[in-house]
Design a protein around this motif. Structure first.
Motif: not given
Length: 70
Positions: A2, A38, A51-52, A54-59
């Motif tokens: 993140c 994270c 992409s996963r 990035k998805e974890i980071s955004e969440e």
């Protein structure tokens, strides 16, 4: 993941890029720092795509922002 600011009071953990449970090893090349959120969110995900990540980071960032508002 993140990209948390290091000047914040955040505890960093050693994350195994390839989890031990998926055949990863406890060696320097397989470790990276990660905040607790994270690291827990990623868990034993493997393989992990950009992409996963990035998805974890955004969440995680979204949850942090919601906590700051409360």
């Amino acid at each position: 993941m993140c990209k948390v600011e290091l000047d914040e009071e955040v505890v960093l953990y050693w994350d195994h890029y390839k989890p031990i449970s998926k055949g990863g090893h406890h060696v320097v090349d397989n470790l990276r720092p990660a905040c607790a959120a994270c690291n827990l969110r990623k868990s034993a995900t493997w393989p992990i795509s950009e992409s996963r990540i990035k998805e974890i980071s955004e969440e995680v960032i979204m949850v942090r922002n919601m906590m700051d508002l409360g």
